[in-house]
Enzyme design. Sequence first.
Site, mmCIF file in Angstrom:
data_model
loop_
_atom_site.group_PDB
_atom_site.id
_atom_site.type_symbol
_atom_site.label_atom_id
_atom_site.label_comp_id
_atom_site.label_asym_id
_atom_site.label_seq_id
_atom_site.Cartn_x
_atom_site.Cartn_y
_atom_site.Cartn_z
ATOM 1 C CG HIS A 1 2.597 0.281 4.319
ATOM 2 N ND1 HIS A 1 2.368 -0.572 5.375
ATOM 3 C CD2 HIS A 1 1.432 0.917 4.083
ATOM 4 C CE1 HIS A 1 1.091 -0.436 5.765
ATOM 5 N NE2 HIS A 1 0.511 0.451 5.003
ATOM 6 C CG ASP B 1 -2.023 -0.983 1.198
ATOM 7 O OD1 ASP B 1 -2.050 -1.815 0.273
ATOM 8 O OD2 ASP B 1 -2.875 -0.939 2.102
ATOM 9 C CG HIS C 1 -4.487 2.781 -0.524
ATOM 10 N ND1 HIS C 1 -5.442 2.220 0.289
ATOM 11 C CD2 HIS C 1 -3.443 3.082 0.299
ATOM 12 C CE1 HIS C 1 -5.000 2.191 1.538
ATOM 13 N NE2 HIS C 1 -3.792 2.725 1.586
ATOM 14 C CG HIS D 1 -3.081 7.234 2.652
ATOM 15 N ND1 HIS D 1 -2.626 7.210 3.945
ATOM 16 C CD2 HIS D 1 -3.334 5.954 2.344
ATOM 17 C CE1 HIS D 1 -2.590 5.955 4.382
ATOM 18 N NE2 HIS D 1 -3.030 5.166 3.424
HETATM 19 ZN ZN ZN Z 1 -2.609 3.101 3.237
#
Ligand code: ZN
Length: 227
Positions: free
Chosen positions: A164, A9, A62, A66
């Site tokens: 990540h 991510d 995503h 964010h």
């Molecule tokens: Zn995230």
Amino acid sequence: MGRVHLSFDNGPHPEVTPRVLDALRRRGLSATFFVLGRNLDTPWGMELARRIRDEGHRLGNHSYSHAVPLGDDPRPDAVAQELERTQDLLDRVASGPLWFRPFGGGGVLGPHLLSEDSLRWLMARQATCVLWNAVPEDWLDAEGWAARALDQLDAQGHSVLVLHDVLPEAMAHLDAFLGAMLDRGHRVTDALPADCLPVVQGQARPGLEGCVRWRGPDMLEAVLSPR
Ligand SMILES: [Zn+2]
């Protein structure tokens, strides 16, 4: 021994994503990259997205910034700013089923994940919403996450692991982690467990109710019933 869906991510990242891709390629593994629009919205971001695609991985949305989980985002144009803006960029490099992962703020599941508006968008776009069930907190512990991840994978039959590809120190341990994971008998899969999918190709699934900040008690039915 279990099945593991690998996901990365918050990228792509100009230095870390290439190293993650190298490690996956060496071992012949595929993963899903849930990317941020603000990273894609750069020449290097689009280039990396093409490499992710060309090396056989999946790309998912995503959000753009964010910054605020969708269920807590008060902006009336949050769907346009976060989802559509990112998807417009993704559509330039990837085709196929639209996958979206909301962000939880520390991997937390709950009604902050989605707003009603964002749920409507997912349904209209026939998107699949991909949650997770293994979060070893690689952002908190660059060394210890790998051992924690192995414990989490050992404890369940089908994991969706969240890492990540924006963390240089943590991802320096990725190759060793992948080796240890395979040595323990875990196998990487493209398949996703049903309990991590509250929306599949625009259709509501069990578990959706707890992932949305509903505006009123009757809204679940209103959103789900055809207009
Ligand atoms: Zn995230």
